[in-house]
Design a protein around this motif. Structure first.
Motif, short mmCIF file in Angstrom:
data_model
loop_
_atom_site.label_atom_id
_atom_site.label_comp_id
_atom_site.label_asym_id
_atom_site.label_seq_id
_atom_site.Cartn_x
_atom_site.Cartn_y
_atom_site.Cartn_z
N THR A 222 57.93 34.30 9.81
CA THR A 222 58.37 33.13 9.04
C THR A 222 57.18 32.44 8.39
N TYR A 223 56.15 32.16 9.19
CA TYR A 223 54.98 31.46 8.66
C TYR A 223 54.26 32.28 7.58
N ASN A 224 54.03 33.55 7.86
CA ASN A 224 53.30 34.38 6.91
C ASN A 224 54.04 34.49 5.58
N THR A 225 55.35 34.56 5.64
CA THR A 225 56.16 34.67 4.42
C THR A 225 55.99 33.45 3.53
N ILE A 226 56.14 32.27 4.10
CA ILE A 226 56.09 31.06 3.28
C ILE A 226 54.65 30.73 2.85
N ILE A 227 53.69 31.04 3.70
CA ILE A 227 52.27 30.82 3.32
C ILE A 227 51.91 31.69 2.12
N GLN A 228 52.31 32.95 2.15
CA GLN A 228 52.02 33.84 1.03
C GLN A 228 52.67 33.33 -0.25
N GLY A 229 53.87 32.78 -0.13
CA GLY A 229 54.55 32.24 -1.30
C GLY A 229 53.80 31.08 -1.92
N PHE A 230 53.33 30.17 -1.08
CA PHE A 230 52.59 29.02 -1.59
C PHE A 230 51.25 29.45 -2.21
N ILE A 231 50.59 30.42 -1.61
CA ILE A 231 49.32 30.90 -2.17
C ILE A 231 49.54 31.52 -3.54
N ARG A 232 50.59 32.35 -3.64
CA ARG A 232 50.89 32.99 -4.93
C ARG A 232 51.23 31.95 -6.00
N ASN A 233 51.82 30.86 -5.57
CA ASN A 233 52.20 29.80 -6.51
C ASN A 233 51.07 28.80 -6.73
N ASP A 234 49.90 29.10 -6.13
CA ASP A 234 48.70 28.27 -6.26
C ASP A 234 48.90 26.86 -5.71
N GLU A 235 49.78 26.73 -4.73
CA GLU A 235 49.97 25.44 -4.05
C GLU A 235 49.16 25.49 -2.75
N LEU A 236 47.83 25.39 -2.92
CA LEU A 236 46.91 25.67 -1.83
C LEU A 236 46.90 24.59 -0.75
N SER A 237 47.12 23.34 -1.13
CA SER A 237 47.10 22.28 -0.12
C SER A 237 48.25 22.47 0.87
N ARG A 238 49.41 22.84 0.34
CA ARG A 238 50.56 23.07 1.22
C ARG A 238 50.37 24.35 2.03
N ALA A 239 49.76 25.34 1.41
CA ALA A 239 49.48 26.58 2.14
C ALA A 239 48.51 26.30 3.27
N GLN A 240 47.50 25.49 3.00
CA GLN A 240 46.49 25.15 4.00
C GLN A 240 47.11 24.43 5.20
N GLU A 241 48.03 23.51 4.92
CA GLU A 241 48.71 22.77 6.00
C GLU A 241 49.48 23.73 6.90
N LEU A 242 50.15 24.71 6.27
CA LEU A 242 50.94 25.66 7.04
C LEU A 242 50.05 26.65 7.81
N ILE A 243 48.92 27.01 7.22
CA ILE A 243 47.98 27.89 7.93
C ILE A 243 47.48 27.20 9.19
N GLN A 244 47.14 25.90 9.05
CA GLN A 244 46.68 25.13 10.20
C GLN A 244 47.78 25.04 11.25
N GLU A 245 49.00 24.79 10.80
CA GLU A 245 50.15 24.68 11.71
C GLU A 245 50.38 26.00 12.43
N MET A 246 50.29 27.09 11.68
CA MET A 246 50.50 28.41 12.26
C MET A 246 49.45 28.72 13.33
N MET A 247 48.20 28.40 13.02
CA MET A 247 47.10 28.65 13.97
C MET A 247 47.25 27.79 15.21
N THR A 248 47.66 26.53 15.02
CA THR A 248 47.85 25.61 16.15
C THR A 248 48.91 26.14 17.11
#
Length: 282
Positions: A222-248
């Motif tokens: 679930t996390y990897n799917t949505i993170i990849q989507g945000f990165i492809r859409n160049d929405e890096l701040s939202r991607a970064q928040e989800l990466i942090q959440e995923m790692m936590t």
């Protein structure tokens, strides 16, 4: 066993035959079957079904059907497992008409289809993009007395999303409360993947938050799917928040996400603290 003067029984022969079939070694599997016949061992519906399953897995449907016809000529009555195996085999080869005909035979004169039969045929129809047929079959299933859970809904929702009929998938998802159904992590992930693929990232994230509110925890897919989507859409701040959440939460980036993150760090677009760390084997 034979060297010690102990003659194997049908259980032993069937187990050995099944082992060869699972390995894809159909010549040896058929050799055991022929040996059973030669030795006068009991060869029943279960024995035939093992070999039929092996041929279906290898997509050798002509061989599978010859065995099916042989067993019926001998007066054996194929069971639900035999029919379901053949239906799955035909679906793998894209022979939907043959799969449907086998299913019809079950309803008319054979053993009645069970939940597994419906699941195999529904999945086969969806994978072969026969969505209207899948919807018709699902309607028939809902009108039956068979008890089934979320897994069959997931198959249909996945098929609808793959066929880009997302609105229809949404409608089915929205009908869950009235049916007393609770979506699981697979249901949510299927829809999040579909929404992300269509570029509906905000809706995908809303669905992610909604599943958490309902007590369904996202998983690594679930996390990897949505993170990849945000990165492809160049929405890096939202991607970064989800990466942090995923790692936590203790989840790791998969290979595709890790490569995207590494590329962003290399380009100076992402904090090196988010660099994916490979799990070390103990």
């Amino acid at each position: 066993m034979i060297a010690r003067g102990v003659e194997p029984n049908s259980v032993t022969y069937n187990s050995l035959m099944e082992g060869y079939c699972l390995q894809g070694d159909m010549d040896k599997g058929k050799g055991i079957f022929d040996l059973m016949l030669k030795k006068g061992s009991i060869v029943d519906v279960f024995s035939y079904s093992i070999l039929i399953n092996g041929y279906c897995n290898e997509r050798r449907m002509k061989k599978a059907m010859l065995l099916f016809e042989e067993m019926t000529r001998k007066g054996m009555v194929p069971d639900t497992i035999t029919y379901t195996t053949l239906i799955g085999g035909f679906c793998k080869e894209g022979r939907i008409d043959d799969a449907q005909n086998m299913f019809s035979k079950m309803k008319v004169g054979g053993p009645l289809p069970n939940i597994h039969t419906y699941s195999v045929l529904l999945d086969g129809l969806c994978r072969n993009r026969q969505i209207d047929m899948a919807l018709k079959l699902f309607g028939e299933l809902e009108g039956s007395n068979l008890d089934f859970g979320i897994s069959l809904y997931n198959i249909l929702i996945d098929g609808l999303c793959t066929a880009r009929r997302i609105e229809c998938a949404r409608d089915l998802f929205r009908s869950f409360p009235s049916k007393g159904l609770q979506p699981d992590v697979k249901t949510y992930t299927i829809l999040i993947i579909a929404l992300s693929t269509k570029g509906l990232f905000s809706e995908a994230e809303a669905l992610l938050r909604g599943m958490e509110e309902k007590g369904c925890s996202p998983d690594t897919v679930t996390y990897n799917t949505i993170i990849q989507g945000f990165i492809r859409n160049d929405e890096l701040s939202r991607a970064q928040e989800l990466i942090q959440e995923m790692m936590t939460k203790g989840f790791c980036a998969d290979d595709s996400t890790a490569k995207m993150i590494t590329d962003l760090i290399t380009k100076g677009k992402l904090d090196p603290a988010f660099h994916p760390v490979e799990k070390k084997s103990v």
